[in-house]
Design a protein around this motif. Structure first.
Motif, PDB file in Angstrom:
ATOM      1  N   ASN A  52       0.713  -1.217   0.192  1.00 44.49           N
ATOM      2  CA  ASN A  52       0.034   0.090  -0.018  1.00 44.49           C
ATOM      3  C   ASN A  52       0.911   1.452   0.101  1.00 44.49           C
ATOM      4  OD1 ASN A  52      -3.229  -0.288   0.603  1.00 44.49           O
ATOM      5  ND2 ASN A  52      -1.888  -2.088   1.207  1.00 44.49           N
ATOM      6  N   THR A  53       1.825   1.430   0.847  1.00 41.78           N
ATOM      7  CA  THR A  53       2.791   2.443   0.844  1.00 41.78           C
ATOM      8  C   THR A  53       3.543   2.747  -0.402  1.00 41.78           C
ATOM      9  OG1 THR A  53       2.842   1.886   3.267  1.00 41.78           O
ATOM     10  CG2 THR A  53       4.717   3.147   2.262  1.00 41.78           C
ATOM     11  N   ARG A  54       3.894   1.603  -1.064  1.00 38.90           N
ATOM     12  CA  ARG A  54       4.722   1.650  -2.241  1.00 38.90           C
ATOM     13  C   ARG A  54       3.842   2.154  -3.430  1.00 38.90           C
ATOM     14  NH1 ARG A  54       7.301  -3.153  -0.478  1.00 38.90           N
ATOM     15  NH2 ARG A  54       5.482  -4.417  -1.518  1.00 38.90           N
ATOM     16  N   ILE A  79       2.033  12.136   6.231  1.00 39.09           N
ATOM     17  CA  ILE A  79       1.870  10.713   6.215  1.00 39.09           C
ATOM     18  C   ILE A  79       0.596  10.471   7.211  1.00 39.09           C
ATOM     19  CG2 ILE A  79       2.678   8.278   6.261  1.00 39.09           C
ATOM     20  CD1 ILE A  79       5.320   9.397   5.820  1.00 39.09           C
ATOM     21  N   MET A  81      -1.795   7.648   9.019  1.00 41.07           N
ATOM     22  CA  MET A  81      -2.016   6.314   9.082  1.00 41.07           C
ATOM     23  C   MET A  81      -2.881   5.823  10.204  1.00 41.07           C
ATOM     24  SD  MET A  81       2.252   5.032   9.341  1.00 41.07           S
ATOM     25  CE  MET A  81       2.673   6.490  10.166  1.00 41.07           C
ATOM     26  N   ASN A  86       2.668   0.843  12.085  1.00 36.80           N
ATOM     27  CA  ASN A  86       3.134   0.659  10.617  1.00 36.80           C
ATOM     28  C   ASN A  86       4.452   1.644  10.501  1.00 36.80           C
ATOM     29  OD1 ASN A  86       1.632  -1.680   9.712  1.00 36.80           O
ATOM     30  ND2 ASN A  86      -0.157  -0.067   9.621  1.00 36.80           N
ATOM     31  N   VAL A  90       6.822   2.255   7.023  1.00 36.14           N
ATOM     32  CA  VAL A  90       6.671   3.526   6.579  1.00 36.14           C
ATOM     33  C   VAL A  90       8.380   4.024   6.053  1.00 36.14           C
ATOM     34  CG1 VAL A  90       6.276   6.002   6.406  1.00 36.14           C
ATOM     35  CG2 VAL A  90       4.530   4.414   6.826  1.00 36.14           C
ATOM     36  N   VAL A 119      -3.226   4.112   4.600  1.00 40.64           N
ATOM     37  CA  VAL A 119      -2.108   4.970   4.675  1.00 40.64           C
ATOM     38  C   VAL A 119      -2.674   5.925   3.326  1.00 40.64           C
ATOM     39  CG1 VAL A 119      -0.594   3.699   2.735  1.00 40.64           C
ATOM     40  CG2 VAL A 119       0.115   5.486   4.353  1.00 40.64           C
TER      41      VAL A 119
END
Length: 128
Positions: A52-54, A79, A81, A86, A90, A119
């Motif tokens: 998800n972060t990518r 950011i 979250m 997490n 990140v 996120v």
């Protein structure tokens, strides 16, 4: 006359509300929040929090490039979250997208995000 212009690219998800992907004012670009949507399908990416972060970073990268810059031009990154546990993930993923000097950053824990994603990120970029 305004020196404000809207940034739009098909390489990032379309806005899901009443906002632009980014707005450029002078040499500053304000990037709207990106969530882990796959631009081609407008569906949430499958996978774990790192995936998800990518996807969020890939979306931000596409908007930066559409504005004539890159992730390295980001001076402020926020950011959001739904689980601050997490935070380390990140940092790990972010290290693959940025080099020093890193942007100023805030990491904010919140109750929920659009489409139930874990996120979201927004940013400010300065073009030289």
């Amino acid at each position: 006359m305004s020196n404000k212009s809207v940034i739009q690219t098909d390489k990032a998800p379309k806005a899901i509300g009443t906002y632009s992907q980014a707005v450029k004012a002078g040499d500053t670009v304000y990037l709207s929040g990106q969530i882990p949507l796959v631009p081609e399908t407008m569906e949430v990416v499958t996978g774990d929090f790192a995936a998800n972060t990518r996807q969020v970073f890939e979306n931000l990268k596409a908007v930066c490039e559409a504005a004539g810059g890159s992730l390295q031009d980001i001076v402020k990154l926020n950011i959001y979250m739904t689980d601050l546990a997490n935070f380390a993930t990140v940092n790990e993923v972010m290290a693959t997208y940025f080099q020093e000097p890193y942007p100023a950053r805030a990491a904010i824990g919140i109750a929920s995000l659009p489409k139930g994603v874990p996120v979201e990120m927004d940013a400010v970029m300065v073009l030289s």
